[in-house]
Design an enzyme around this catalytic site. Structure first.
Site, PDB file in Angstrom:
ATOM      1  N   ALA A 224      -5.651 -26.858   0.074  1.00  0.00           N
ATOM      2  CA  ALA A 224      -5.450 -26.867  -1.301  1.00  0.00           C
ATOM      3  C   ALA A 224      -4.467 -26.182  -1.671  1.00  0.00           C
ATOM      4  CB  ALA A 224      -6.729 -26.626  -2.290  1.00  0.00           C
ATOM      5  N   SER A 225      -3.722 -25.386  -0.674  1.00  0.00           N
ATOM      6  CA  SER A 225      -2.652 -24.341  -1.032  1.00  0.00           C
ATOM      7  C   SER A 225      -1.482 -24.908  -1.598  1.00  0.00           C
ATOM      8  CB  SER A 225      -2.311 -23.393   0.145  1.00  0.00           C
ATOM      9  OG  SER A 225      -1.485 -24.301   0.944  1.00  0.00           O
ATOM     10  N   ARG A 226      -1.221 -26.262  -1.341  1.00  0.00           N
ATOM     11  CA  ARG A 226       0.114 -26.811  -1.753  1.00  0.00           C
ATOM     12  C   ARG A 226       0.134 -28.350  -1.838  1.00  0.00           C
ATOM     13  NH1 ARG A 226       3.361 -25.576   3.751  1.00  0.00           N
ATOM     14  NH2 ARG A 226       2.538 -27.606   4.959  1.00  0.00           N
TER      15      ARG A 226
ATOM     16  N   ASP B  93     -10.601 -23.227   8.842  1.00  0.00           N
ATOM     17  CA  ASP B  93      -9.481 -24.206   9.858  1.00  0.00           C
ATOM     18  C   ASP B  93     -10.673 -25.299   9.784  1.00  0.00           C
ATOM     19  OD1 ASP B  93      -8.428 -25.606  11.771  1.00  0.00           O
ATOM     20  OD2 ASP B  93      -7.711 -24.095  13.000  1.00  0.00           O
ATOM     21  N   VAL B  94     -10.010 -26.503   9.323  1.00  0.00           N
ATOM     22  CA  VAL B  94     -11.070 -27.628   9.222  1.00  0.00           C
ATOM     23  C   VAL B  94     -11.341 -28.325  10.576  1.00  0.00           C
ATOM     24  CG1 VAL B  94     -10.610 -28.501   6.854  1.00  0.00           C
ATOM     25  CG2 VAL B  94      -9.396 -29.405   8.678  1.00  0.00           C
TER      26      VAL B  94
ATOM     27  N   SER C 255      -3.872 -42.332   4.624  1.00  0.00           N
ATOM     28  CA  SER C 255      -2.580 -42.484   4.405  1.00  0.00           C
ATOM     29  C   SER C 255      -2.175 -43.805   4.755  1.00  0.00           C
ATOM     30  CB  SER C 255      -1.706 -41.696   5.659  1.00  0.00           C
ATOM     31  OG  SER C 255      -0.319 -42.038   5.741  1.00  0.00           O
TER      32      SER C 255
ATOM     33  N   TYR D  34      -0.493 -39.715  14.444  1.00  0.00           N
ATOM     34  CA  TYR D  34      -1.040 -39.643  12.924  1.00  0.00           C
ATOM     35  C   TYR D  34      -1.300 -40.982  12.327  1.00  0.00           C
ATOM     36  CZ  TYR D  34      -0.176 -38.683   8.165  1.00  0.00           C
ATOM     37  OH  TYR D  34      -0.233 -38.368   6.568  1.00  0.00           O
TER      38      TYR D  34
ATOM     39  N   ALA E  34      -2.818 -43.429  14.155  1.00  0.00           N
ATOM     40  CA  ALA E  34      -3.968 -43.553  14.767  1.00  0.00           C
ATOM     41  C   ALA E  34      -5.132 -42.817  14.308  1.00  0.00           C
ATOM     42  CB  ALA E  34      -4.052 -43.246  16.342  1.00  0.00           C
TER      43      ALA E  34
ATOM     44  N   LYS F 217      -5.405 -41.646  10.990  1.00  0.00           N
ATOM     45  CA  LYS F 217      -5.491 -41.685   9.584  1.00  0.00           C
ATOM     46  C   LYS F 217      -6.389 -43.118   9.562  1.00  0.00           C
ATOM     47  CE  LYS F 217      -3.728 -38.321   7.309  1.00  0.00           C
ATOM     48  NZ  LYS F 217      -4.476 -37.429   6.437  1.00  0.00           N
TER      49      LYS F 217
ATOM     50  N   ILE G  28       4.993 -39.439  -0.242  1.00  0.00           N
ATOM     51  CA  ILE G  28       4.860 -38.384  -1.422  1.00  0.00           C
ATOM     52  C   ILE G  28       5.648 -37.297  -1.124  1.00  0.00           C
ATOM     53  CG2 ILE G  28       3.079 -37.123  -2.620  1.00  0.00           C
ATOM     54  CD1 ILE G  28       2.501 -40.134  -2.739  1.00  0.00           C
TER      55      ILE G  28
HETATM   56  N1  NAD Z   1       2.895 -36.470   1.863  1.00  0.00           N
HETATM   57  C1  NAD Z   1       2.770 -37.783   2.114  1.00  0.00           C
HETATM   58  O1  NAD Z   1       3.896 -38.585   1.937  1.00  0.00           O
HETATM   59  C2  NAD Z   1       1.479 -38.169   2.630  1.00  0.00           C
HETATM   60  C3  NAD Z   1       1.222 -39.582   2.624  1.00  0.00           C
HETATM   61  C4  NAD Z   1       0.345 -40.119   3.031  1.00  0.00           C
HETATM   62  C5  NAD Z   1      -0.941 -39.204   3.308  1.00  0.00           C
HETATM   63  N2  NAD Z   1      -0.758 -37.838   3.127  1.00  0.00           N
HETATM   64  C6  NAD Z   1      -1.904 -36.769   3.303  1.00  0.00           C
HETATM   65  O2  NAD Z   1      -2.046 -36.135   2.477  1.00  0.00           O
HETATM   66  C7  NAD Z   1      -2.585 -34.998   2.740  1.00  0.00           C
HETATM   67  C8  NAD Z   1      -2.151 -33.702   2.257  1.00  0.00           C
HETATM   68  O3  NAD Z   1      -0.556 -33.724   2.665  1.00  0.00           O
HETATM   69  P1  NAD Z   1       0.509 -33.113   1.910  1.00  0.00           P
HETATM   70  O4  NAD Z   1       1.693 -34.100   2.028  1.00  0.00           O
HETATM   71  O5  NAD Z   1       0.280 -32.491   0.756  1.00  0.00           O
HETATM   72  O6  NAD Z   1       1.119 -32.073   3.247  1.00  0.00           O
HETATM   73  P2  NAD Z   1       1.300 -30.624   3.000  1.00  0.00           P
HETATM   74  O7  NAD Z   1       1.737 -30.235   4.558  1.00  0.00           O
HETATM   75  O8  NAD Z   1       2.099 -30.320   1.971  1.00  0.00           O
HETATM   76  O9  NAD Z   1      -0.263 -29.916   2.849  1.00  0.00           O
HETATM   77  C9  NAD Z   1      -1.429 -29.842   3.887  1.00  0.00           C
HETATM   78  C10 NAD Z   1      -2.286 -28.915   3.805  1.00  0.00           C
HETATM   79  O10 NAD Z   1      -3.069 -29.065   4.627  1.00  0.00           O
HETATM   80  C11 NAD Z   1      -3.505 -27.565   5.168  1.00  0.00           C
HETATM   81  N3  NAD Z   1      -3.797 -27.354   6.388  1.00  0.00           N
HETATM   82  C12 NAD Z   1      -3.223 -27.923   7.354  1.00  0.00           C
HETATM   83  N4  NAD Z   1      -4.105 -27.916   8.761  1.00  0.00           N
HETATM   84  C13 NAD Z   1      -5.346 -27.224   8.203  1.00  0.00           C
HETATM   85  C14 NAD Z   1      -6.539 -27.086   8.866  1.00  0.00           C
HETATM   86  N5  NAD Z   1      -6.656 -26.992   9.923  1.00  0.00           N
HETATM   87  N6  NAD Z   1      -7.572 -26.548   7.820  1.00  0.00           N
HETATM   88  C15 NAD Z   1      -7.569 -26.297   6.538  1.00  0.00           C
HETATM   89  N7  NAD Z   1      -6.047 -26.833   6.085  1.00  0.00           N
HETATM   90  C16 NAD Z   1      -5.120 -27.193   6.738  1.00  0.00           C
HETATM   91  C17 NAD Z   1      -1.862 -27.120   4.975  1.00  0.00           C
HETATM   92  O11 NAD Z   1      -1.949 -25.593   5.380  1.00  0.00           O
HETATM   93  C18 NAD Z   1      -1.482 -27.530   3.724  1.00  0.00           C
HETATM   94  O12 NAD Z   1      -1.909 -26.709   2.784  1.00  0.00           O
HETATM   95  C19 NAD Z   1      -2.650 -35.068   4.269  1.00  0.00           C
HETATM   96  O13 NAD Z   1      -3.995 -35.266   4.781  1.00  0.00           O
HETATM   97  C20 NAD Z   1      -1.567 -35.816   4.746  1.00  0.00           C
HETATM   98  O14 NAD Z   1      -1.674 -36.533   5.880  1.00  0.00           O
HETATM   99  C21 NAD Z   1       0.561 -37.262   2.771  1.00  0.00           C
END
Ligand code: NAD
Length: 248
Positions: free
Chosen positions: A10-12, A61-62, A140, A153, A155, A157, A186
């Site tokens: 949830a940090s970004r 760390d999940v 995704s 990735y 696989a 998802k 996104i």
């Molecule tokens: N951005 C896209 O185009 C897109 C598309 C489809 C799906 N997603 C999915 O959406 C979700 C969020 O992605 P985003 O685009 O905001 O990416 P992002 O990289 O901006 O954010 C991902 C967040 O997950 C955290 N994270 C990573 N590893 C972690 C761990 N082991 N434990 C806890 N937190 C962890 C990161 O520190 C970060 O805050 C992800 O699951 C990503 O696969 C993103």
């Protein structure tokens, strides 16, 4: 009664947008991310508190089972109970199959897939006791159709979509629904990483029916629906949130 949600990663990006969107809809929040992201997570927390909602930070760390158990314990202690788990944390490290190391494959699955399983397992007893729960897994578009460099990735998802379907079967009798959201392209740190080439940006804008790429806020409404009481009769689904790229 105020509803409480835990959002991983949830940090970004999408995770922050989901946390803020739920806070705007009246939820109190437990915010998770890894320790290295504590600074940004603090910013998300401040934004939520500015909306007048309560929130606690649970660094974990999940991919680590004990971290997941502790995160849920701290979230329950901090907020009193948890109604909603949003499994959002994820990583994308591009690698073509011929060059990919087993470590890259394993790390991708450890976060994206095992993380979803471990957080679900950690929270489910609590939800069953309360006979209420909403679990929303961020899969995704790559679960439907990935691109080159995303085999691991994609696989990982696809596995989340399968896990969502079976979780819904196992928990439906306990007032718990489990659904997935499949975002398209996104514009987050992860999304931009994938889109350094302007030609690719133009390509994705062209093949998207709405002719634009997504913003993190575009994912919030569908997640909020699955997190709410309104979706009580919807479970085991995976909803594409991609502006119209993929149909099924
Ligand atoms: N951005 C896209 O185009 C897109 C598309 C489809 C799906 N997603 C999915 O959406 C979700 C969020 O992605 P985003 O685009 O905001 O990416 P992002 O990289 O901006 O954010 C991902 C967040 O997950 C955290 N994270 C990573 N590893 C972690 C761990 N082991 N434990 C806890 N937190 C962890 C990161 O520190 C970060 O805050 C992800 O699951 C990503 O696969 C993103």
């Amino acid at each position: 009664m105020t509803r409480h949600a835990i959002v991983t990663g949830a940090s970004r990006g999408i995770g922050r947008a989901i946390a803020l969107g739920l806070a705007e809809r009246g939820y109190d929040l437990a915010l998770n991310d890894i320790a290295a992201q504590d600074g940004d997570l603090g910013e998300t927390a401040a934004m939520i508190e500015a909306l007048g909602r309560r929130c606690v930070r649970v660094l974990a760390d999940v991919s680590q089972l004990e971290d997941c158990r502790r995160a849920v314990r701290e979230a329950v202690e901090g907020l009193g109970h948890i109604d909603v788990l949003v499994n959002n944390a994820g990583i994308l490290r591009l690698a073509m199959i011929e060059e990919m190391t087993p470590e890259t494959w394993d790390q991708t699955f450890a976060v994206n897939t095992r993380g979803v399983f471990q957080m679900t397992q950690a929270v489910i007893g609590h939800m069953k006791e309360r006979r209420y729960g909403r679990i929303v897994n961020i899969a995704s578009l790559a679960a439907r159709t990935g691109g080159p460099g995303q085999a691991h990735y994609s696989a990982s998802k696809s596995a989340v979509v399968g896990f969502t379907r079976v979780s819904s079967m196992e928990f439906a009798g306990h007032g718990i629904t489990v659904n997935a959201v499949c975002p398209g392209i996104i514009l987050t740190e992860m999304g931009k990483n994938n889109l350094r080439d302007p030609e690719r940006v133009a390509y994705f804008e062209k093949i998207t029916d709405v002719h634009r790429l997504g913003q993190p806020e575009d994912v919030v409404g569908p997640v909020a629906f699955f997190a709410s009481d309104d979706s009580a009769f919807v479970t085991g689904q995976a909803l594409n949130v991609d502006g119209g790229i993929f149909y099924s």
